[in-house]
Design a protein around this motif. Structure first.
Motif, PDB file in Angstrom:
ATOM      1  N   PHE A 237       0.843  -1.195   0.000  1.00 33.86           N
ATOM      2  CA  PHE A 237       0.000   0.000   0.000  1.00 33.86           C
ATOM      3  C   PHE A 237       0.880   1.247   0.000  1.00 33.86           C
ATOM      4  N   PRO A 238       0.453   2.307  -0.679  1.00 34.71           N
ATOM      5  CA  PRO A 238       1.264   3.525  -0.684  1.00 34.71           C
ATOM      6  C   PRO A 238       1.279   4.179   0.689  1.00 34.71           C
ATOM      7  N   GLN A 239       2.383   4.876   0.995  1.00 39.60           N
ATOM      8  CA  GLN A 239       2.457   5.598   2.268  1.00 39.60           C
ATOM      9  C   GLN A 239       1.520   6.800   2.256  1.00 39.60           C
ATOM     10  N   LYS A 240       1.599   7.588   1.191  1.00 37.89           N
ATOM     11  CA  LYS A 240       0.691   8.719   1.036  1.00 37.89           C
ATOM     12  C   LYS A 240       0.589   9.038  -0.447  1.00 37.89           C
ATOM     13  N   TRP A 241      -0.463   9.787  -0.812  1.00 29.99           N
ATOM     14  CA  TRP A 241      -0.699  10.032  -2.230  1.00 29.99           C
ATOM     15  C   TRP A 241      -1.575  11.267  -2.421  1.00 29.99           C
ATOM     16  N   HIS A 295       6.993  17.815 -11.306  1.00 30.48           N
ATOM     17  CA  HIS A 295       7.155  18.486 -10.018  1.00 30.48           C
ATOM     18  C   HIS A 295       5.779  18.615  -9.352  1.00 30.48           C
ATOM     19  N   TRP A 296       5.796  18.635  -8.015  1.00 30.43           N
ATOM     20  CA  TRP A 296       4.535  18.849  -7.315  1.00 30.43           C
ATOM     21  C   TRP A 296       4.763  19.557  -5.991  1.00 30.43           C
ATOM     22  N   GLU A 297       3.700  20.257  -5.597  1.00 32.77           N
ATOM     23  CA  GLU A 297       3.676  21.005  -4.338  1.00 32.77           C
ATOM     24  C   GLU A 297       2.253  20.890  -3.807  1.00 32.77           C
ATOM     25  N   ILE A 298       2.053  19.973  -2.866  1.00 29.06           N
ATOM     26  CA  ILE A 298       0.707  19.602  -2.438  1.00 29.06           C
ATOM     27  C   ILE A 298       0.557  19.883  -0.945  1.00 29.06           C
ATOM     28  N   GLN A 299      -0.448  20.657  -0.582  1.00 29.45           N
ATOM     29  CA  GLN A 299      -0.752  20.881   0.818  1.00 29.45           C
ATOM     30  C   GLN A 299      -1.561  19.701   1.355  1.00 29.45           C
ATOM     31  N   PRO A 300      -1.580  19.506   2.678  1.00 29.69           N
ATOM     32  CA  PRO A 300      -2.376  18.405   3.235  1.00 29.69           C
ATOM     33  C   PRO A 300      -3.825  18.448   2.771  1.00 29.69           C
ATOM     34  N   TRP A 301      -4.335  19.636   2.546  1.00 28.11           N
ATOM     35  CA  TRP A 301      -5.682  19.790   1.981  1.00 28.11           C
ATOM     36  C   TRP A 301      -5.847  21.229   1.508  1.00 28.11           C
ATOM     37  N   GLY A 302      -6.555  21.416   0.400  1.00 32.76           N
ATOM     38  CA  GLY A 302      -6.944  22.744  -0.053  1.00 32.76           C
ATOM     39  C   GLY A 302      -6.224  23.258  -1.276  1.00 32.76           C
ATOM     40  N   HIS A 303      -4.982  22.797  -1.510  1.00 31.29           N
ATOM     41  CA  HIS A 303      -4.228  23.341  -2.644  1.00 31.29           C
ATOM     42  C   HIS A 303      -3.298  22.276  -3.234  1.00 31.29           C
ATOM     43  N   GLY A 370     -12.196  16.514  -9.405  1.00 33.09           N
ATOM     44  CA  GLY A 370     -11.959  15.605  -8.303  1.00 33.09           C
ATOM     45  C   GLY A 370     -10.587  15.866  -7.689  1.00 33.09           C
ATOM     46  N   LEU A 371     -10.532  16.051  -6.375  1.00 34.21           N
ATOM     47  CA  LEU A 371      -9.282  16.320  -5.660  1.00 34.21           C
ATOM     48  C   LEU A 371      -9.193  15.381  -4.459  1.00 34.21           C
ATOM     49  N   GLU A 372      -7.973  14.867  -4.199  1.00 34.72           N
ATOM     50  CA  GLU A 372      -7.811  13.910  -3.108  1.00 34.72           C
ATOM     51  C   GLU A 372      -6.413  14.007  -2.521  1.00 34.72           C
ATOM     52  N   THR A 373      -6.327  13.819  -1.214  1.00 34.14           N
ATOM     53  CA  THR A 373      -5.069  13.516  -0.543  1.00 34.14           C
ATOM     54  C   THR A 373      -5.323  12.318   0.361  1.00 34.14           C
ATOM     55  N   GLY A 374      -4.269  11.492   0.544  1.00 31.28           N
ATOM     56  CA  GLY A 374      -4.462  10.305   1.355  1.00 31.28           C
ATOM     57  C   GLY A 374      -3.173   9.829   1.980  1.00 31.28           C
ATOM     58  N   GLY A 375      -3.325   8.909   2.930  1.00 26.37           N
ATOM     59  CA  GLY A 375      -2.173   8.345   3.602  1.00 26.37           C
ATOM     60  C   GLY A 375      -1.571   9.281   4.636  1.00 26.37           C
ATOM     61  N   TRP A 378       1.199  13.741   6.664  1.00 28.01           N
ATOM     62  CA  TRP A 378       0.990  15.027   5.991  1.00 28.01           C
ATOM     63  C   TRP A 378       1.289  16.125   7.004  1.00 28.01           C
ATOM     64  N   ASP A 379       2.555  16.291   7.329  1.00 23.76           N
ATOM     65  CA  ASP A 379       2.946  17.277   8.343  1.00 23.76           C
ATOM     66  C   ASP A 379       2.986  18.692   7.792  1.00 23.76           C
ATOM     67  N   GLY A 380       3.084  18.813   6.475  1.00 22.14           N
ATOM     68  CA  GLY A 380       3.164  20.129   5.840  1.00 22.14           C
ATOM     69  C   GLY A 380       3.074  19.961   4.354  1.00 22.14           C
ATOM     70  N   VAL A 381       3.523  20.958   3.613  1.00 24.06           N
ATOM     71  CA  VAL A 381       3.474  20.900   2.163  1.00 24.06           C
ATOM     72  C   VAL A 381       4.432  19.818   1.659  1.00 24.06           C
TER      73      VAL A 381
END
Length: 386
Positions: A237-241, A295-303, A370-375, A378-381
């Motif tokens: 299973f992935p750690q986070k995604w 490249h990616w820059e993903i916040q725990p939620w919202g952006h 559709g937007l999702e964060t998981g795993g 997620w301590d920060g960006v």
């Protein structure tokens, strides 16, 4: 149009295993989306996490979930896309309906013979789980679902009284790749091997759905609504995604976007990977680690922000939401638990540029993304590249 990995991956072994499928329909008239998520874990049975589930993210990100614990009533095709899971059944309903229609036309003896024959046929039909003709599914399955590349049907009831039913045809438009070429593995040809886990495959980047969905008593009828499907599978299973997806853009009837990334296992180590795929007017634009810098820059939620470049094109992608999102369950090492957050009402902007011609090929916007964060964690960006 069939993509690699469309068939069921379980090898009948006792190793930890899951497979999940995702179907979605976006209704242009009301701006709402229905996302259907199906999973099966440890299908050999008798394990702590053995069982299946069906989840729906409905209008305004409302949520419905039912577990289907009997792995023996799950079925899936090995060579092509087809799966289903039966929960409660309406055994006998078909026989009663058929017999009642004969009452005025036959004698009682003939009627009894017909009833016995129908009963035997229906029992045989329901003995081994598999695809049912749509009318027989409606007649016999009180709770469950069945789905193929061109048909999707089901019914669920929560003890709280919430319910959903659906039946619609699907006309595939794009699989994963150029429309006139052989379809591609989303994660490359090495995804055929048990090296990268979990595996991920977009089954249909864009299609057109016609039929109906009923949600808590409200019926939605639709014709040629944008549809999408994907799947994942494996023993790890992935750690986070993170994930961004949309095929209902303003003023663009022939545009589909899928992007995402995560930390996954590769043999004995972990790696971070991400990709962006765009289908537009018959052409597939693919940005993956083996042909591009992603490249990616993903916040725990919202952006969500992604950008990528290769020798010919650059792409910029942004997703945002002010909504809280809805927690969803996902297969994990600890079983099916709340592990991710989704919204189907996100704002997505997309810009595709041709570097060689110095020309912008596409600028698009949607408020139905559709937007999702998981795993975790997620301590920060999460800022990285692949």
């Amino acid at each position: 149009m069939q993509t690699p990995h469309s068939g069921y991956h379980w090898d009948a072994s006792a190793r930890r295993f899951f497979e999940g499928w995702y179907y979605r329909v976006t209704l242009p008239d009301c701006g709402q989306t229905f996302a259907f998520m199906y999973s099966i874990e440890d299908p050999i049975g008798g394990k702590p996490h053995s069982g299946g589930a069906a989840q729906i993210l409905g209008p305004n990100d409302e949520y419905l979930c039912r577990t289907l614990p009997n792995v023996k009533t799950f079925w899936a095709w090995k060579q092509t896309l087809g799966l289903g899971h039966w929960g409660k059944r309406r055994e006998g309903r078909g026989e009663e309906t058929a017999v009642s229609s004969l009452r005025s036309a036959v004698s009682i003896n003939s009627e009894l013979r017909t009833q016995n024959s129908l009963a035997q046929r229906h029992k045989a039909l329901l003995k081994t789980p598999g695809f049912l003709p749509p009318e027989q599914f409606t007649q016999h399955i009180h709770e469950g679902y069945q789905a193929t590349a061109t048909w999707h049907q089901g019914v669920l009831h929560e003890p709280s009284g919430a319910s959903a039913g659906w039946a619609y045809q699907i006309q595939p438009v794009y699989g994963w790749g150029n429309a006139t070429s052989q379809q591609q593995s989303t994660a490359g040809w090495l995804s055929s091997l048990q090296i990268f886990e979990p595996g991920w495959q977009i089954l249909m980047a864009h299609g057109l759905a016609t039929g109906w969905i009923e949600w808590n008593g409200t019926r939605y009828d639709f014709v040629n609504a944008p549809a999408y499907s994907e799947k994942n599978w494996g023993g790890a299973f992935p750690q986070k995604w993170f994930w961004l997806n949309c095929n209902s853009f303003v003023g663009e009837l022939d545009l589909a976007l899928t992007a995402g990334g995560g930390r996954r296992g590769v043999l004995w180590w972990m790696e971070s990977v991400a990709m962006i795929g765009i289908h537009h007017n018959g052409t597939f634009y693919e940005f993956v680690p083996w042909n591009s810098q992603v490249h990616w820059e993903i916040q725990p939620w919202g952006h969500w922000r992604m950008w990528a470049e290769n020798s010919q094109f650059t792409v910029e992608l942004t997703g945002t939401t002010d909504l809280p999102g809805t927690p969803l369950r996902a297969p994990t090492a600890e079983g099916l638990v709340f592990a991710c957050r989704d919204t189907m009402l996100g704002q997505i902007t997309l810009r595709l540029h041709d570097r060689q011609r110095n020309e912008t090929l596409l600028e698009a916007y949607s408020d139905r993304g559709g937007l999702e964060t998981g795993g975790a964690p997620w301590d920060g960006v999460w800022q990285s590249a692949a």
